[in-house]
Scaffold this active site. Structure first.
Site, PDB file in Angstrom:
ATOM      1  N   LYS A 293       0.824  -1.211   0.000  1.00 14.68           N
ATOM      2  CA  LYS A 293       0.000   0.000   0.000  1.00 14.68           C
ATOM      3  C   LYS A 293       0.851   1.251   0.000  1.00 14.68           C
ATOM      4  O   LYS A 293       0.488   2.251  -0.617  1.00 14.68           O
ATOM      5  CB  LYS A 293      -0.919   0.013   1.224  1.00 14.68           C
TER       6      LYS A 293
ATOM      7  N   LYS B 218      -4.910  -9.784  -6.822  1.00  9.63           N
ATOM      8  CA  LYS B 218      -6.115  -9.991  -6.023  1.00  9.63           C
ATOM      9  C   LYS B 218      -7.242  -9.084  -6.525  1.00  9.63           C
ATOM     10  O   LYS B 218      -6.985  -7.963  -6.930  1.00  9.63           O
ATOM     11  CB  LYS B 218      -5.752  -9.621  -4.570  1.00  9.63           C
TER      12      LYS B 218
ATOM     13  N   LYS C 109     -11.237  -3.637  -4.074  1.00  9.77           N
ATOM     14  CA  LYS C 109     -12.150  -2.529  -4.345  1.00  9.77           C
ATOM     15  C   LYS C 109     -11.405  -1.341  -4.922  1.00  9.77           C
ATOM     16  O   LYS C 109     -12.000  -0.448  -5.480  1.00  9.77           O
ATOM     17  CB  LYS C 109     -12.937  -2.114  -3.091  1.00  9.77           C
TER      18      LYS C 109
HETATM   19  P1  TYM Z   1     -10.661  -5.877   4.025  1.00  8.08           P
HETATM   20  O1  TYM Z   1     -11.683  -4.856   4.335  1.00  8.08           O
HETATM   21  O2  TYM Z   1      -9.616  -5.546   3.017  1.00  8.08           O
HETATM   22  O3  TYM Z   1     -11.361  -7.208   3.559  1.00  8.08           O
HETATM   23  C1  TYM Z   1     -12.385  -7.804   4.337  1.00  8.08           C
HETATM   24  C2  TYM Z   1     -12.337  -9.311   4.211  1.00  8.08           C
HETATM   25  O4  TYM Z   1     -12.481  -9.705   2.844  1.00  8.08           O
HETATM   26  C3  TYM Z   1     -11.396 -10.552   2.481  1.00  8.08           C
HETATM   27  N1  TYM Z   1     -11.035 -10.309   1.088  1.00  8.08           N
HETATM   28  C4  TYM Z   1     -10.871 -11.276   0.186  1.00  8.08           C
HETATM   29  N2  TYM Z   1     -10.995 -12.614   0.281  1.00  8.08           N
HETATM   30  C5  TYM Z   1     -10.769 -13.340  -0.844  1.00  8.08           C
HETATM   31  N3  TYM Z   1     -10.427 -12.778  -2.028  1.00  8.08           N
HETATM   32  C6  TYM Z   1     -10.285 -11.451  -2.170  1.00  8.08           C
HETATM   33  N4  TYM Z   1      -9.969 -10.913  -3.346  1.00  8.08           N
HETATM   34  C7  TYM Z   1     -10.516 -10.621  -1.021  1.00  8.08           C
HETATM   35  N5  TYM Z   1     -10.475  -9.285  -0.795  1.00  8.08           N
HETATM   36  C8  TYM Z   1     -10.782  -9.112   0.505  1.00  8.08           C
HETATM   37  C9  TYM Z   1     -10.261 -10.160   3.411  1.00  8.08           C
HETATM   38  O5  TYM Z   1      -9.300 -11.207   3.526  1.00  8.08           O
HETATM   39  C10 TYM Z   1     -10.996  -9.901   4.699  1.00  8.08           C
HETATM   40  O6  TYM Z   1     -11.242 -11.098   5.389  1.00  8.08           O
HETATM   41  N6  TYM Z   1      -7.538  -5.603   7.911  1.00  8.08           N
HETATM   42  C11 TYM Z   1      -8.776  -6.177   7.438  1.00  8.08           C
HETATM   43  C12 TYM Z   1      -9.968  -5.836   8.288  1.00  8.08           C
HETATM   44  C13 TYM Z   1      -9.830  -6.109   9.743  1.00  8.08           C
HETATM   45  C14 TYM Z   1      -9.967  -7.372  10.369  1.00  8.08           C
HETATM   46  C15 TYM Z   1      -9.791  -7.136  11.771  1.00  8.08           C
HETATM   47  C16 TYM Z   1     -10.209  -8.658   9.899  1.00  8.08           C
HETATM   48  C17 TYM Z   1      -9.578  -5.193  10.710  1.00  8.08           C
HETATM   49  N7  TYM Z   1      -9.572  -5.805  11.934  1.00  8.08           N
HETATM   50  C18 TYM Z   1      -9.844  -8.161  12.680  1.00  8.08           C
HETATM   51  C19 TYM Z   1     -10.261  -9.700  10.838  1.00  8.08           C
HETATM   52  C20 TYM Z   1     -10.089  -9.445  12.214  1.00  8.08           C
HETATM   53  C21 TYM Z   1      -9.043  -5.681   6.044  1.00  8.08           C
HETATM   54  O7  TYM Z   1      -8.535  -4.670   5.637  1.00  8.08           O
HETATM   55  O8  TYM Z   1      -9.958  -6.399   5.371  1.00  8.08           O
END
Ligand code: TYM
Length: 340
Positions: free
Chosen positions: A118, A201, A204
């Site tokens: 990032k 990947k 968004k």
């Molecule tokens: P975030 O918001 O980027 O994504 C949320 C969840 O979606 C999954 N994900 C995917 N899974 C499969 N293929 C993809 N292309 C894909 N894109 C996103 C992510 O793996 C995630 O599970 N840091 C985290 C949010 C967070 C969190 C937490 C998660 C903050 N605190 C505590 C678990 C526990 C994040 O940015 O996810």
């Protein structure tokens, strides 16, 4: 130490930063729905404090936060059985994250691949929050003594860091207070790839909307995106082995599996020998079948933001009941004086 003495509890979160994709749905949301039941207490969170590690327009942030609630409820999260809230309404997340900023080592943060991706060449200009982000994520999880965290593959390193933070805290203070949380990365679609480039990947923030399926895309858009998805000229093979070196083809098979609830092996058996002219329309129909009712229900829910806010407020109260005693005990362990 094992997590055996801890109540089986699931915590997971999604950032409200732009729309939700099929990656979020298959890698997280759908699996969160499936984890509801008797085996675990389930806590799901729109992590707005994580979102602001990069600039967010305030009005859009509020809207995206509500949209996450709407998407989760529309996908089958039951707000009686599960706790659903937005992170900033429970200040204990930020408080515990400060303690963890003092436990985690700078060297650990420097190894976080997501930060490197990032920040790119811009490491001097990104926010301090983006760098500290994994310590806040550890706080989200450990504030509830969560034993299991269902995430997509891209979050694995952050959950492993959470374990490192828990272990160091326990070791430093000669306690077994925090569990060593298990990342749950299961099923055929834990890494949904970009539809135009199977080495990236689906996210968004990708440049072109054609790279991803959004949870709010209409039927025509979904069909068009799959029709134009990059593939190779070969038909589908008879076994998964035959998809080696064909990342775009493998991705579409995995998406089909994730949406249908089948394994990728079952899908390849069903479509063995099929060309893209047959597989892509079948995939588009399946995706529309699964996503259209969710997107319709999301719109209905979004028309009543006050009701969403009420649900999130109530969820935050329930979350706080679990979080507060854990935060207080952490302060006591660390030696922070509490006299009120
Ligand atoms: P975030 O918001 O980027 O994504 C949320 C969840 O979606 C999954 N994900 C995917 N899974 C499969 N293929 C993809 N292309 C894909 N894109 C996103 C992510 O793996 C995630 O599970 N840091 C985290 C949010 C967070 C969190 C937490 C998660 C903050 N605190 C505590 C678990 C526990 C994040 O940015 O996810």
């Amino acid at each position: 130490m094992t997590a055996a003495k801890f109540t089986p509890r699931v915590f997971s979160g999604i950032k409200p930063s732009g729309g939700l994709t099929l990656g979020n749905y298959l890698g997280a949301i759908k699996r969160w729905v499936d984890m509801q039941g008797d085996a675990f207490e389930t806590i799901y969170c729109a992590v707005d404090l994580h979102a602001i590690t990069v600039w967010q327009d305030p009005a859009e942030l509020r809207n995206s936060t509500r949209e996450i609630a709407a998407a989760l409820i529309a996908s089958g999260i039951d707000t009686e059985r599960s706790i659903l809230f937005n992170q900033s309404q429970v200040p204990a997340h930020a408080e515990l994250s400060w303690i963890f900023n003092c436990v985690a080592r700078v060297g650990w943060m420097n190894r976080m691949t997501q930060f490197k991706d990032k920040a790119g060449k811009n490491t001097e200009k990104v926010s301090l929050g983006l760098y500290a982000y994994p310590a806040l994520m550890a706080a989200d999880i450990l504030l509830y003594h969560a034993t299991h965290v269902p995430v997509g593959e891209d979050q694995k390193q952050h959950v492993e860091l959470t374990r490192d933070i828990a272990a160091k805290f326990n070791n430093d203070f000669k306690t077994e207070f925090f569990p060593l949380t298990t990342p749950v990365i299961e099923g055929p679609a834990t890494r949904v790839m970009n539809l135009r480039d199977g080495s990236k990947k689906m996210s968004k923030s990708g440049q072109s909307d054609m790279e991803r399926i959004n949870m709010t895309d209409d039927a025509d858009t979904i069909a068009k995106k799959f029709r134009k998805a990059r593939t190779d000229p070969e038909p589908l093979p008879e076994t998964l082995d035959g998809l080696k070196g064909r990342p775009e083809a493998r991705n579409l098979v995995d998406i089909y599996a994730g949406l249908s609830g089948k394994t990728s092996e079952q899908v390849i058996t069903e479509f063995a020998g099929a060309g893209w002219g047959r597989f892509k329309p079948a995939l588009a129909d399946l995706a529309v079948d699964k996503l259209a009712p969710i997107s319709t229900e999301m719109s209905r829910l979004m028309a009543d933001p006050a009701e969403i806010d009420r649900i999130m407020g109530r969820g935050a109260e329930r979350a706080e009941e679990i979080a507060q005693p854990i935060l207080k005990k952490t302060y006591d362990i660390v030696g922070l004086l509490r006299s009120r």
